[in-house]
Design a protein around this motif. Structure first.
Motif, PDB file in Angstrom:
ATOM      1  N   ARG A   1      -7.800  -6.893  -0.762  1.00 29.61           N
ATOM      2  CA  ARG A   1      -7.103  -6.944  -2.048  1.00 29.61           C
ATOM      3  C   ARG A   1      -7.708  -7.965  -2.992  1.00 29.61           C
ATOM      4  NH1 ARG A   1      -1.361  -6.771   1.199  1.00 29.61           N
ATOM      5  NH2 ARG A   1      -1.295  -4.510   1.545  1.00 29.61           N
ATOM      6  N   SER A   2      -8.385  -8.994  -2.427  1.00 28.44           N
ATOM      7  CA  SER A   2      -8.956 -10.058  -3.259  1.00 28.44           C
ATOM      8  C   SER A   2     -10.084  -9.552  -4.145  1.00 28.44           C
ATOM      9  CB  SER A   2      -9.463 -11.215  -2.389  1.00 28.44           C
ATOM     10  OG  SER A   2     -10.647 -10.850  -1.688  1.00 28.44           O
ATOM     11  N   PHE A   3     -10.780  -8.497  -3.729  1.00 27.88           N
ATOM     12  CA  PHE A   3     -11.837  -7.956  -4.588  1.00 27.88           C
ATOM     13  C   PHE A   3     -11.395  -6.674  -5.300  1.00 27.88           C
ATOM     14  CE2 PHE A   3     -13.145  -6.542  -0.221  1.00 27.88           C
ATOM     15  CZ  PHE A   3     -13.033  -5.170  -0.386  1.00 27.88           C
ATOM     16  N   GLY A   4     -10.091  -6.452  -5.340  1.00 27.98           N
ATOM     17  CA  GLY A   4      -9.559  -5.321  -6.075  1.00 27.98           C
ATOM     18  C   GLY A   4      -9.332  -4.066  -5.275  1.00 27.98           C
ATOM     19  N   GLY A   5      -9.544  -4.142  -3.975  1.00 31.94           N
ATOM     20  CA  GLY A   5      -9.317  -2.983  -3.129  1.00 31.94           C
ATOM     21  C   GLY A   5      -7.839  -2.748  -2.870  1.00 31.94           C
ATOM     22  N   LYS A   6      -7.509  -1.527  -2.522  1.00 31.28           N
ATOM     23  CA  LYS A   6      -6.130  -1.177  -2.186  1.00 31.28           C
ATOM     24  C   LYS A   6      -6.052  -0.911  -0.693  1.00 31.28           C
ATOM     25  CE  LYS A   6      -4.977   0.683  -6.727  1.00 31.28           C
ATOM     26  NZ  LYS A   6      -4.471   1.855  -7.492  1.00 31.28           N
ATOM     27  N   ALA A   7      -5.120  -1.579  -0.015  1.00 32.70           N
ATOM     28  CA  ALA A   7      -5.063  -1.469   1.440  1.00 32.70           C
ATOM     29  C   ALA A   7      -3.633  -1.644   1.947  1.00 32.70           C
ATOM     30  CB  ALA A   7      -5.971  -2.516   2.089  1.00 32.70           C
ATOM     31  N   ILE A   8      -3.342  -0.927   3.021  1.00 34.10           N
ATOM     32  CA  ILE A   8      -2.121  -1.113   3.791  1.00 34.10           C
ATOM     33  C   ILE A   8      -2.525  -1.220   5.251  1.00 34.10           C
ATOM     34  CG2 ILE A   8      -0.617   0.091   2.158  1.00 34.10           C
ATOM     35  CD1 ILE A   8      -0.790   2.572   3.937  1.00 34.10           C
ATOM     36  N   GLY A   9      -1.616  -1.689   6.095  1.00 30.54           N
ATOM     37  CA  GLY A   9      -1.983  -1.847   7.493  1.00 30.54           C
ATOM     38  C   GLY A   9      -0.794  -1.864   8.418  1.00 30.54           C
TER      39      GLY A   9
END
Length: 261
Positions: A51-59
């Motif tokens: 998320r810090s570089f603008g990515g979208k993620a869940i886990g």
């Protein structure tokens, strides 16, 4: 604009090492990434990094030996994003190069459950909706142990695992190749990446405890170095993209030439 803009990717075993690098590479190409692991703190750290570089993620953290947990994870991804375009399986366990006589039937069953059967469960979950859309990508991260006799170079082998690990990786390679033969016609593109010696946290611990460990490993690698997680991640991003659209059922060693000697 990334090669995977808006696509949904699952990457298992992705809270550290190769899997984390793969998840980051896919996110940087624009994919929405769902990651897994067994350690909540490391998973949270990896989510924050993406998320810090603008990515979208869940886990989600869970044990891949639990098929119900795998299904719950898949359902979470479907609820969040509605589909899965890319499945990358990188979870697994290693047998410390133990021979068959050092392992039990229960050991064999555990290795097959984690390294192979869990992949089967995941693939059978994601493929129906891939087939319905006529497009999907499956990438299994196996090992050069799934391509060759890893005992070459000595009875304990320096190139890979022992009897049970090697058996599980051969089974994984065969399974993914069978998916390509059966389902490529319906739009599912399945391939295998076989890493050689890669500096993951596990390998780094081993190197830290053996001052000559790096040199011992490198002298059997024509490229003259050990691999890095990014070496695998770059191949993963390529295979996930349309640039690899005519690559089906491939078993690709990413090992610095180790499997050629």
């Amino acid at each position: 604009m990334g090669r995977l803009d808006g696509q949904v990717a699952i990457v298992t075993g992705s809270n550290s090492g190769i899997g984390a690098a793969q998840a980051e590479a896919l996110a940087k190409e624009g994919a929405l990434v769902a990651i897994t692991g067994r350690n909540q703190q490391r998973l949270d750290e990896e989510l924050e990094k993406i998320r810090s570089f603008g990515g979208k993620a869940i886990g989600m953290t869970f044990d891949v030996q639990d098929s119900n947990a795998i299904k719950a994870f898949y359902e979470m991804v479907m609820k969040e994003w509605g589909r899965v375009d890319i499945l990358v399986t990188t979870h697994g366990i290693f047998d410390q190069r133990r021979g068959s006589l050092e392992m039990t039937e229960q050991d064999f069953q555990k290795f097959m459950q984690i390294n192979v059967i869990s992949v089967f469960v995941l693939c059978n979950l994601v493929m129906p909706q891939m087939i319905e859309r006529g497009k999907g990508v499956i990438i299994a991260t196996a090992s050069i142990s799934g391509m060759r006799n890893t005992a070459m170079g000595g009875p304990r082998g320096s190139a890979g695992g022992g009897s049970v690990y090697t058996s599980s990786k051969h089974a994984l390679v065969g399974y993914i190749r069978s998916l390509s033969a059966l389902y490529a016609w319906q739009g599912v593109r399945a391939n295998v990446i076989c890493p050689g010696s890669v500096i993951t946290p596990f390998i780094q611990d081993s190197l830290d405890n053996d001052p000559e460990g790096y040199e011992k490993r490198v002298r059997v690698i024509p490229a003259g170095r050990l691999g890095m997680p990014d070496d695998i991640a770059k191949v993963t991003a390529f295979l996930a993209s349309d640039d690899a659209g005519f690559i089906h059922g491939a078993v690709i060693p990413v090992d610095g030439g180790r499997s050629n000697v």
